[in-house]
Scaffold this active site. Structure first.
Site, PDB file in Angstrom:
ATOM      1  N   LYS A 297      58.657  49.871  43.193  1.00  0.00           N
ATOM      2  CA  LYS A 297      59.197  51.248  43.201  1.00  0.00           C
ATOM      3  C   LYS A 297      58.111  52.260  42.879  1.00  0.00           C
ATOM      4  O   LYS A 297      58.402  53.426  42.652  1.00  0.00           O
ATOM      5  CB  LYS A 297      60.328  51.366  42.178  1.00  0.00           C
TER       6      LYS A 297
ATOM      7  N   ARG B 271      49.660  24.959  38.819  1.00  0.00           N
ATOM      8  CA  ARG B 271      49.045  24.506  37.568  1.00  0.00           C
ATOM      9  C   ARG B 271      48.965  25.570  36.494  1.00  0.00           C
ATOM     10  O   ARG B 271      49.404  25.378  35.361  1.00  0.00           O
ATOM     11  CB  ARG B 271      47.600  24.039  37.810  1.00  0.00           C
ATOM     12  N   THR B 272      48.355  26.698  36.848  1.00  0.00           N
ATOM     13  CA  THR B 272      48.019  27.671  35.818  1.00  0.00           C
ATOM     14  C   THR B 272      49.284  28.228  35.170  1.00  0.00           C
ATOM     15  O   THR B 272      49.397  28.292  33.945  1.00  0.00           O
ATOM     16  CB  THR B 272      47.171  28.801  36.427  1.00  0.00           C
TER      17      THR B 272
ATOM     18  N   ARG C  38      48.384  36.529  36.568  1.00  0.00           N
ATOM     19  CA  ARG C  38      47.557  36.331  37.778  1.00  0.00           C
ATOM     20  C   ARG C  38      47.890  37.450  38.750  1.00  0.00           C
ATOM     21  O   ARG C  38      49.048  37.835  38.895  1.00  0.00           O
ATOM     22  CB  ARG C  38      47.859  34.975  38.413  1.00  0.00           C
TER      23      ARG C  38
HETATM   24  N1   CP Z   1      43.665  25.698  39.707  1.00  0.00           N
HETATM   25  C1   CP Z   1      44.629  26.612  39.909  1.00  0.00           C
HETATM   26  O1   CP Z   1      44.449  27.811  39.596  1.00  0.00           O
HETATM   27  O2   CP Z   1      45.769  26.127  40.438  1.00  0.00           O
HETATM   28  P1   CP Z   1      47.079  26.974  40.722  1.00  0.00           P
HETATM   29  O3   CP Z   1      46.725  28.006  41.789  1.00  0.00           O
HETATM   30  O4   CP Z   1      48.118  26.005  41.167  1.00  0.00           O
HETATM   31  O5   CP Z   1      47.450  27.690  39.440  1.00  0.00           O
END
Ligand code: CP
Length: 337
Positions: A88, A59-60, A109
């Site tokens: 590296k 999603r994110t 992320r």
């Molecule tokens: N809600 C959420 O963060 O989903 P993902 O891990 O699929 O991005």
């Protein structure tokens, strides 16, 4: 209001005041015809989003990318650690300095709490936190709260006075950490925190809620906790944060919501939410698919709303809100059905 956002990182919901949330949500409303392809805009034509996901995401990652595309921008994406020169020995800070030379904004992320902030400290462009370890997930909490606002509006209510049960892995679940922080900004909130004791919400976050005047109850009993709430917010056991799978297995499947439990214990019209992914394996199944026909299941309205909120965040940090309509263009390919 836009001046505050312009060029800013979005790392934690703690950076927002209530007025900021209102601004983001009203701009998100404005994005709806663009997200639904009824209108198009080229306001970010020529801009590049660096999408850096060092941890699994559906999603994110794709929602950030799609939001940027819908505003007319391009996305350059990197997934996982192995394809980057971090393997590296390059530091996150050097990586940030390099990538921010190629991008106008970055979403990221990373599995380590605080790493997105570390990356942002060396970035020359705004960095949006797509989740850092078990710490925070600001855009998810914003889309969750936006969904709550919309769901309650349909019932003639607003966020003040909300009664919510947060259920599952509240220790490692970053979405509930960010959402709890956001709820501190509102009035008269009642929160039931439902988890095994070992996976309870970190004490500082509980204290934050209480210090803001919110009523907080902690429990490990699902049925007793969902009887008088407006929102049931279920979460997955965050297996990837446990030392090993065996330890996650100890908690999997303990707090399951299905239609029979909902019918027996919840008030009519209680909204069911989950940040997703839900763990649909038989041994987990925290949100049963037999709820899929329940009109109060808002999980896919949450994902749709995520697009609007992320479009709003890009428009704010890149300071193009007033220009979105100005650079609207004809939609040639889409014929409403
Ligand atoms: N809600 C959420 O963060 O989903 P993902 O891990 O699929 O991005």
């Amino acid at each position: 209001m836009c001046v505050k956002f312009r060029g800013s990182h979005v790392l934690s919901v703690a950076q927002f005041e209530r007025g900021d949330i209102e601004a983001i949500f009203r701009i998100a409303d404005h994005m709806e015809p663009y997200a639904q392809r009824r209108r198009a805009t080229r306001v970010l034509e020529g801009a590049i989003l660096g999408s850096m996901f060092f941890e699994a995401s559906t999603r994110t990652r794709i929602s950030f990318g799609s939001a940027f595309n819908l505003l007319g921008g391009e996305v350059r994406e990197s997934v996982g650690m192995d394809s980057l020169s971090l393997v590296k020995g390059e530091s996150l800070r050097d990586t940030a300095r390099v990538l921010s030379g190629f991008s106008d904004v970055i979403c990221m992320r990373h599995p380590v709490a605080g790493s997105v902030a570390e990356f942002a400290s060396a970035s020359r462009v705004p960095v949006l936190n797509g989740g850092d370890g078990s710490n925070e997930h600001p855009s998810q909490a914003l889309l969750d709260l936006y969904t709550i606002e919309k769901e309650l509006a349909g019932r003639g209510r607003n966020i003040d006075g909300l009664r919510i049960a947060m259920i599952g892995d509240l220790r490692y679940g970053r979405t509930v950490h960010s959402l709890a922080r956001l709820l501190s900004l509102f009035e008269g909130i009642q929160v039931v925190l439902v988890s095994p004791p070992e996976l309870s919400m970190p004490a500082p976050l509980v204290e934050e809620l209480r210090a803001a005047g919110q009523r907080v109850v902690e429990s490990d009993n699902l049925e007793a906790s969902i009887t008088h709430v407006d929102i049931v917010y279920s979460t997955r056991i965050q297996e990837e944060r446990f030392p090993d799978r065996r330890q996650a297995d100890l908690y999997r499947g303990r707090l399951r919501l299905n239609q029979a439990i909902y019918t027996q214990y919840c008030e009519p019209n209680t909204v069911i939410m989950h940040p997703l992914p839900r763990d649909s394996r038989a041994e987990a199944n925290e949100l049963d698919i037999d709820l899929d026909q329940n009109p109060n299941l808002a999980i896919f309205r949450q994902t749709d709303n995520g697009l609007l909120v992320r479009m709003a965040l890009f428009a704010l940090v890149l300071d193009v809100v007033p220009l979105v309509d100005k650079y609207a263009c004809e939609v040639r390919w889409y014929t409403p059905g």
